[in-house]
Design a protein around this motif. Structure first.
Motif, PDB file in Angstrom:
ATOM      1  N   UNK A  88       3.137  14.021  -9.445  1.00 23.06           N
ATOM      2  CA  UNK A  88       4.103  15.114  -9.407  1.00 23.06           C
ATOM      3  C   UNK A  88       4.706  15.392 -10.789  1.00 23.06           C
ATOM      4  N   UNK A  89       4.562  14.442 -11.726  1.00 21.39           N
ATOM      5  CA  UNK A  89       5.091  14.641 -13.070  1.00 21.39           C
ATOM      6  C   UNK A  89       4.254  15.679 -13.804  1.00 21.39           C
ATOM      7  N   UNK A  90       4.877  16.500 -14.671  1.00 19.07           N
ATOM      8  CA  UNK A  90       4.106  17.491 -15.422  1.00 19.07           C
ATOM      9  C   UNK A  90       3.119  16.803 -16.359  1.00 19.07           C
ATOM     10  N   UNK A  91       1.945  17.393 -16.479  1.00 22.16           N
ATOM     11  CA  UNK A  91       0.879  16.808 -17.289  1.00 22.16           C
ATOM     12  C   UNK A  91       1.232  16.800 -18.765  1.00 22.16           C
ATOM     13  N   UNK A  92       1.967  17.773 -19.239  1.00 19.25           N
ATOM     14  CA  UNK A  92       2.292  17.876 -20.652  1.00 19.25           C
ATOM     15  C   UNK A  92       3.506  17.082 -21.063  1.00 19.25           C
ATOM     16  N   UNK A  93       4.045  16.264 -20.174  1.00 20.63           N
ATOM     17  CA  UNK A  93       5.245  15.519 -20.541  1.00 20.63           C
ATOM     18  C   UNK A  93       4.904  14.491 -21.614  1.00 20.63           C
ATOM     19  N   UNK A 126       4.338  10.024  -7.067  1.00 17.28           N
ATOM     20  CA  UNK A 126       5.327  10.316  -8.100  1.00 17.28           C
ATOM     21  C   UNK A 126       4.654  10.621  -9.436  1.00 17.28           C
ATOM     22  N   UNK A 127       3.633   9.833  -9.800  1.00 18.45           N
ATOM     23  CA  UNK A 127       2.930  10.052 -11.072  1.00 18.45           C
ATOM     24  C   UNK A 127       2.213  11.394 -11.076  1.00 18.45           C
ATOM     25  N   UNK A 131       0.831  -1.218   0.000  1.00 13.30           N
ATOM     26  CA  UNK A 131       0.000   0.000   0.000  1.00 13.30           C
ATOM     27  C   UNK A 131       0.861   1.261   0.000  1.00 13.30           C
ATOM     28  N   UNK A 132       1.952   1.215   0.785  1.00 11.70           N
ATOM     29  CA  UNK A 132       2.849   2.374   0.813  1.00 11.70           C
ATOM     30  C   UNK A 132       3.585   2.517  -0.504  1.00 11.70           C
ATOM     31  N   UNK A 133       3.985   1.397  -1.115  1.00 15.47           N
ATOM     32  CA  UNK A 133       4.642   1.460  -2.416  1.00 15.47           C
ATOM     33  C   UNK A 133       3.714   2.055  -3.463  1.00 15.47           C
ATOM     34  N   UNK A 134       2.445   1.634  -3.451  1.00 18.33           N
ATOM     35  CA  UNK A 134       1.475   2.183  -4.400  1.00 18.33           C
ATOM     36  C   UNK A 134       1.220   3.668  -4.149  1.00 18.33           C
TER      37      UNK A 134
END
Length: 119
Positions: free
Chosen positions: A29-34, A26-27, A17-20
């Motif tokens: 935090x990634x920019x949406x337009x990447x 992380x997902x 659960x913590x890994x997920x």
């Protein structure tokens, strides 16, 4: 040789659960337009930019997958050219429809035509 320390083994274990939750954070935090790096989504961007350079009349002609790969300058993830099934998925996502030329001169080849509101 000493027995393993209980603190050392417990500190390396992380519940799923913590890994997920970490992966989700992380997902997000990634920019949406990447730009995606894998699959048909990456090819949709490449074919889409190629289509923007063409007029409506040019977009209405028939294309083979090999022509699309060459004209849109698409590259594969692990090879020089992308997989044809991924190019086909990208073309379908952009409103292209698969057709076949059953005539003798067409030699039963498959081609793609732009259909829908853009034409």
């Amino acid at each position: 040789m000493q027995p393993p320390q209980p603190e050392a083994t417990m500190s390396t274990y992380t519940p799923i659960r913590e890994q997920l939750a970490q992966l989700k954070a992380f997902a997000e935090s990634q920019p949406k337009g990447s730009e995606p790096r894998f699959g048909a989504d990456r090819l949709v961007n490449g074919i889409g930019t190629w289509l923007k350079t063409m007029s409506q009349h040019q977009q209405s002609r028939k294309f083979t997958i090999d022509e699309v790969v060459t004209l849109a300058q698409l590259t594969g993830t692990y090879q020089a050219s992308p997989a044809k099934r991924e190019v086909a998925q990208a073309l379908r996502a952009l409103g292209f429809q698969s057709c076949r030329d059953w005539s003798v001169t067409g030699r039963n080849r498959r081609y793609w035509m732009k259909c829908g509101p853009g034409i």
